[in-house]
Motif scaffolding. Structure first.
Motif, PDB file in Angstrom:
ATOM      1  N   LEU A   1       0.820  -1.215   0.000  1.00 33.82           N
ATOM      2  CA  LEU A   1       0.000   0.000   0.000  1.00 33.82           C
ATOM      3  C   LEU A   1       0.847   1.255   0.000  1.00 33.82           C
ATOM      4  O   LEU A   1       0.519   2.233  -0.658  1.00 33.82           O
ATOM      5  CB  LEU A   1      -0.902   0.039   1.232  1.00 33.82           C
ATOM      6  CG  LEU A   1      -2.027  -0.966   1.302  1.00 33.82           C
ATOM      7  CD1 LEU A   1      -2.831  -0.752   2.575  1.00 33.82           C
ATOM      8  CD2 LEU A   1      -2.934  -0.836   0.092  1.00 33.82           C
ATOM      9  N   SER A   2       1.907   1.245   0.786  1.00 38.67           N
ATOM     10  CA  SER A   2       2.735   2.436   0.886  1.00 38.67           C
ATOM     11  C   SER A   2       4.129   2.055   1.359  1.00 38.67           C
ATOM     12  O   SER A   2       4.327   0.994   1.927  1.00 38.67           O
ATOM     13  CB  SER A   2       2.122   3.443   1.859  1.00 38.67           C
ATOM     14  OG  SER A   2       2.082   2.900   3.165  1.00 38.67           O
ATOM     15  N   VAL A   3       5.069   2.950   1.089  1.00 41.36           N
ATOM     16  CA  VAL A   3       6.448   2.778   1.523  1.00 41.36           C
ATOM     17  C   VAL A   3       6.894   4.101   2.109  1.00 41.36           C
ATOM     18  O   VAL A   3       6.644   5.158   1.538  1.00 41.36           O
ATOM     19  CB  VAL A   3       7.362   2.399   0.332  1.00 41.36           C
ATOM     20  CG1 VAL A   3       8.804   2.303   0.769  1.00 41.36           C
ATOM     21  CG2 VAL A   3       6.907   1.093  -0.295  1.00 41.36           C
ATOM     22  N   SER A   4       7.551   4.038   3.276  1.00 41.48           N
ATOM     23  CA  SER A   4       8.077   5.240   3.916  1.00 41.48           C
ATOM     24  C   SER A   4       9.583   5.087   4.075  1.00 41.48           C
ATOM     25  O   SER A   4      10.068   4.010   4.393  1.00 41.48           O
ATOM     26  CB  SER A   4       7.446   5.430   5.302  1.00 41.48           C
ATOM     27  OG  SER A   4       6.040   5.448   5.208  1.00 41.48           O
ATOM     28  N   ALA A   5      10.301   6.182   3.873  1.00 43.77           N
ATOM     29  CA  ALA A   5      11.763   6.159   3.998  1.00 43.77           C
ATOM     30  C   ALA A   5      12.161   6.184   5.470  1.00 43.77           C
ATOM     31  O   ALA A   5      11.322   6.209   6.354  1.00 43.77           O
ATOM     32  CB  ALA A   5      12.369   7.341   3.257  1.00 43.77           C
TER      33      ALA A   5
ATOM     34  N   ALA B   1       7.122  -0.889   4.917  1.00 38.73           N
ATOM     35  CA  ALA B   1       6.270  -1.262   3.794  1.00 38.73           C
ATOM     36  C   ALA B   1       4.962  -1.799   4.358  1.00 38.73           C
ATOM     37  O   ALA B   1       4.973  -2.713   5.168  1.00 38.73           O
ATOM     38  CB  ALA B   1       6.952  -2.312   2.925  1.00 38.73           C
ATOM     39  N   ARG B   2       3.860  -1.216   3.947  1.00 38.76           N
ATOM     40  CA  ARG B   2       2.540  -1.687   4.371  1.00 38.76           C
ATOM     41  C   ARG B   2       2.029  -2.631   3.287  1.00 38.76           C
ATOM     42  O   ARG B   2       1.754  -2.201   2.181  1.00 38.76           O
ATOM     43  CB  ARG B   2       1.600  -0.517   4.592  1.00 38.76           C
ATOM     44  CG  ARG B   2       2.025   0.342   5.772  1.00 38.76           C
ATOM     45  CD  ARG B   2       1.237   1.637   5.863  1.00 38.76           C
ATOM     46  NE  ARG B   2      -0.196   1.436   5.874  1.00 38.76           N
ATOM     47  CZ  ARG B   2      -0.934   1.305   6.969  1.00 38.76           C
ATOM     48  NH1 ARG B   2      -0.370   1.372   8.148  1.00 38.76           N
ATOM     49  NH2 ARG B   2      -2.237   1.134   6.888  1.00 38.76           N
ATOM     50  N   VAL B   3       1.943  -3.924   3.634  1.00 41.80           N
ATOM     51  CA  VAL B   3       1.618  -4.963   2.661  1.00 41.80           C
ATOM     52  C   VAL B   3       0.247  -5.551   2.976  1.00 41.80           C
ATOM     53  O   VAL B   3      -0.022  -5.938   4.106  1.00 41.80           O
ATOM     54  CB  VAL B   3       2.674  -6.094   2.689  1.00 41.80           C
ATOM     55  CG1 VAL B   3       2.341  -7.177   1.678  1.00 41.80           C
ATOM     56  CG2 VAL B   3       4.069  -5.527   2.433  1.00 41.80           C
TER      57      VAL B   3
END
Length: 115
Positions: A28-32, A37-39
């Motif tokens: 769904l999203s990736v944050s540095a 990682a939202r899977v």
């Protein structure tokens, strides 16, 4: 771009770990920073018919086992924590799970190199 490639490879790692298809997985999203990682794990991700709840519990267990298939993945080898996030009031078995995968600092940062 690099972010899409990273998301695809995380899905490859997770699918391999559960013996399923990456078609049933979405990032769904990736944050540095420490990479998060939202899977999403969807019903039918595993050919042997395991429920989403069973697949997620397997992933959580593998995240704590240094010898697991998950810990052999290109990116998931650095998983520090895996949590199940539920929304709504449905039983766990009926809810699509979202798994944040927390990597170590120093991982290739998503969003760099012009992204």
């Amino acid at each position: 771009g690099k972010e899409d490639e990273f998301k695809d490879e995380v899905c490859d790692d997770v699918a391999r770990a559960v013996g399923g298809s990456k078609d049933g997985l979405r990032v769904l999203s990736v944050s540095a920073g420490s990479v998060i990682a939202r899977v999403v794990v969807e019903e039918g991700v595993c050919p042997e018919g395991r429920s989403v709840g069973e697949v997620v519990q397997d992933l959580v267990k593998q995240s704590q086992d240094s010898g697991s298939v998950l810990k052999l993945g290109k990116y998931t080898q650095r998983v520090k924590e895996m949590r199940v996030i539920r929304t709504g009031t449905e039983p766990v078995e009926n809810v699509t799970k979202v798994l944040p995968l927390l990597g170590e600092d120093g991982q290739p940062m998503v969003g760099q190199d012009g992204q």
